[in-house]
Design a protein around this motif. Structure first.
Motif, PDB file in Angstrom:
ATOM      1  N   ASN A  65       0.855  -1.483  -0.384  1.00  0.00           N
ATOM      2  CA  ASN A  65       0.255  -0.099  -0.233  1.00  0.00           C
ATOM      3  C   ASN A  65       0.420   1.751   0.205  1.00  0.00           C
ATOM      4  OD1 ASN A  65       0.825  -0.237   2.677  1.00  0.00           O
ATOM      5  ND2 ASN A  65      -0.965   0.361   3.055  1.00  0.00           N
ATOM      6  N   CYS A  66       2.176   1.348  -0.093  1.00  0.00           N
ATOM      7  CA  CYS A  66       2.907   2.479   0.022  1.00  0.00           C
ATOM      8  C   CYS A  66       2.920   2.399  -1.677  1.00  0.00           C
ATOM      9  CB  CYS A  66       4.428   2.101   0.335  1.00  0.00           C
ATOM     10  SG  CYS A  66       3.741   1.890   2.618  1.00  0.00           S
ATOM     11  N   ARG A  67       3.370   4.296  -2.020  1.00  0.00           N
ATOM     12  CA  ARG A  67       3.808   4.104  -3.284  1.00  0.00           C
ATOM     13  C   ARG A  67       5.264   5.349  -3.004  1.00  0.00           C
ATOM     14  NH1 ARG A  67      -1.413   3.398  -2.920  1.00  0.00           N
ATOM     15  NH2 ARG A  67      -1.519   6.031  -3.235  1.00  0.00           N
ATOM     16  N   TYR A  68       6.111   5.726  -4.016  1.00  0.00           N
ATOM     17  CA  TYR A  68       6.545   6.292  -4.418  1.00  0.00           C
ATOM     18  C   TYR A  68       6.371   7.421  -5.256  1.00  0.00           C
ATOM     19  CZ  TYR A  68       9.724   3.091  -7.270  1.00  0.00           C
ATOM     20  OH  TYR A  68       9.871   2.486  -7.913  1.00  0.00           O
ATOM     21  N   GLY A  69       7.534   8.901  -5.524  1.00  0.00           N
ATOM     22  CA  GLY A  69       7.705   9.270  -6.942  1.00  0.00           C
ATOM     23  C   GLY A  69       8.743  10.120  -6.917  1.00  0.00           C
ATOM     24  N   VAL A 114      19.589   8.865 -14.318  1.00  0.00           N
ATOM     25  CA  VAL A 114      19.718  10.065 -13.695  1.00  0.00           C
ATOM     26  C   VAL A 114      19.677   9.963 -12.588  1.00  0.00           C
ATOM     27  CG1 VAL A 114      18.838  12.217 -14.141  1.00  0.00           C
ATOM     28  CG2 VAL A 114      19.532  10.940 -16.157  1.00  0.00           C
ATOM     29  N   SER A 115      20.214  10.545 -11.317  1.00  0.00           N
ATOM     30  CA  SER A 115      19.661  10.690  -9.881  1.00  0.00           C
ATOM     31  C   SER A 115      18.891  11.696  -9.810  1.00  0.00           C
ATOM     32  CB  SER A 115      21.595  11.605  -8.982  1.00  0.00           C
ATOM     33  OG  SER A 115      21.382  12.684  -9.521  1.00  0.00           O
ATOM     34  N   ALA A 116      18.070  11.349  -8.974  1.00  0.00           N
ATOM     35  CA  ALA A 116      17.069  11.866  -8.114  1.00  0.00           C
ATOM     36  C   ALA A 116      17.871  13.651  -7.499  1.00  0.00           C
ATOM     37  CB  ALA A 116      15.782  11.020  -7.318  1.00  0.00           C
ATOM     38  N   ALA A 117      15.906  14.614  -7.190  1.00  0.00           N
ATOM     39  CA  ALA A 117      16.590  15.189  -6.712  1.00  0.00           C
ATOM     40  C   ALA A 117      15.541  15.797  -5.464  1.00  0.00           C
ATOM     41  CB  ALA A 117      16.362  16.872  -7.340  1.00  0.00           C
ATOM     42  N   GLY A 118      14.658  14.805  -5.883  1.00  0.00           N
ATOM     43  CA  GLY A 118      14.068  14.594  -4.044  1.00  0.00           C
ATOM     44  C   GLY A 118      12.806  13.401  -4.925  1.00  0.00           C
ATOM     45  N   PHE A 119      12.251  13.038  -3.640  1.00  0.00           N
ATOM     46  CA  PHE A 119      11.155  12.069  -3.793  1.00  0.00           C
ATOM     47  C   PHE A 119       9.879  12.103  -2.746  1.00  0.00           C
ATOM     48  CE2 PHE A 119      13.877  10.499  -0.008  1.00  0.00           C
ATOM     49  CZ  PHE A 119      13.288   9.845   0.866  1.00  0.00           C
ATOM     50  N   PHE A 120       8.756  11.637  -2.727  1.00  0.00           N
ATOM     51  CA  PHE A 120       7.859  11.734  -1.777  1.00  0.00           C
ATOM     52  C   PHE A 120       7.594   9.928  -2.030  1.00  0.00           C
ATOM     53  CE2 PHE A 120       4.951  11.280  -5.474  1.00  0.00           C
ATOM     54  CZ  PHE A 120       3.517   9.663  -5.080  1.00  0.00           C
ATOM     55  N   MET A 121       7.224   8.628  -0.435  1.00  0.00           N
ATOM     56  CA  MET A 121       7.189   8.025  -0.427  1.00  0.00           C
ATOM     57  C   MET A 121       5.090   7.831   0.867  1.00  0.00           C
ATOM     58  SD  MET A 121       9.723   5.513   0.772  1.00  0.00           S
ATOM     59  CE  MET A 121       8.760   4.187   1.516  1.00  0.00           C
ATOM     60  N   ALA A 122       4.843   7.779   0.185  1.00  0.00           N
ATOM     61  CA  ALA A 122       3.146   7.252   0.744  1.00  0.00           C
ATOM     62  C   ALA A 122       2.625   5.951   1.296  1.00  0.00           C
ATOM     63  CB  ALA A 122       2.255   8.691   0.090  1.00  0.00           C
ATOM     64  N   GLU A 148      -1.642   9.277   3.400  1.00  0.00           N
ATOM     65  CA  GLU A 148      -0.808   9.290   4.003  1.00  0.00           C
ATOM     66  C   GLU A 148       0.473   9.774   3.653  1.00  0.00           C
ATOM     67  OE1 GLU A 148       0.695   9.410   8.500  1.00  0.00           O
ATOM     68  OE2 GLU A 148       0.103   7.478   7.605  1.00  0.00           O
ATOM     69  N   LEU A 149       1.074  10.966   3.530  1.00  0.00           N
ATOM     70  CA  LEU A 149       2.585  11.182   2.842  1.00  0.00           C
ATOM     71  C   LEU A 149       3.822  10.880   3.786  1.00  0.00           C
ATOM     72  CD1 LEU A 149       4.337  12.869   1.012  1.00  0.00           C
ATOM     73  CD2 LEU A 149       3.745  14.945   2.243  1.00  0.00           C
TER      74      LEU A 149
END
Length: 162
Positions: A45-49, A62-70, A78-79
């Motif tokens: 039930n967890c996702r990310y971007g 290419v590296s990431a500059a940011g992410f979210f997990m929810a 829920e973030l």
């Protein structure tokens, strides 16, 4: 029939951990370990971007500059974490990550977004500008690396049903 665990590229975890290593102040103990990230993503039930320094999904290599997990449960999302590398801040990446989180949550049936943060977190302005409103406070909820206690603030954003 048993469900198989979700499949995600292992290099995405590398990208998340690369951002995690520099985005969180160690004084507050907010960064997760690789094991915590992997375990959360395996639950299902967890996702990310992920976004790169241009604010787009990073291309291979290419590296990431940011992410979210929810995580999502029923009609709520829920973030859990949102992080942007210090050198990429103030370029709209945090806002773009919130938009991605909101879109992803809406696609998965969420009508309510939640987040909890440490009182005094500089990201509070970002969350408020994005439409999150405070709904609660947990006194002395977090314990920093030095043992100092800090309140937790809970925010929500209601999504229009379409």
């Amino acid at each position: 029939m048993p469900m198989s665990p979700p499949v995600f590229p292992s290099d995405d975890i590398d990208r998340i951990m690369d951002v995690m290593a520099v985005a969180f102040d160690p004084a507050f103990g907010e960064a997760w370990t690789r094991r915590q990230v992997s375990d959360a993503l395996m639950v299902g039930n967890c996702r990310y971007g992920l976004l790169d320094a241009r604010g787009a999904p990073p291309a291979e290599g290419v590296s990431a500059a940011g992410f979210f997990m929810a995580r999502g449960v029923l009609d709520e999302a829920e973030l859990l974490l949102l992080a942007v590398k210090p050198e990429a801040r103030r370029r709209g990446i945090g806002n773009n990550l919130l938009e991605l989180f909101q879109e992803d949550s809406h696609l998965h049936g969420a009508t309510r977004l939640l987040l909890e943060m440490r009182d005094g977190n500089t990201a509070e302005n970002l969350y408020r500008q994005f439409g999150f409103t405070p709904i609660g406070r947990r006194p002395q909820y977090y314990r920093g690396a030095n043992g100092a206690r800090t309140d937790a603030l809970t925010f929500e954003k209601l999504l229009a049903c379409v």
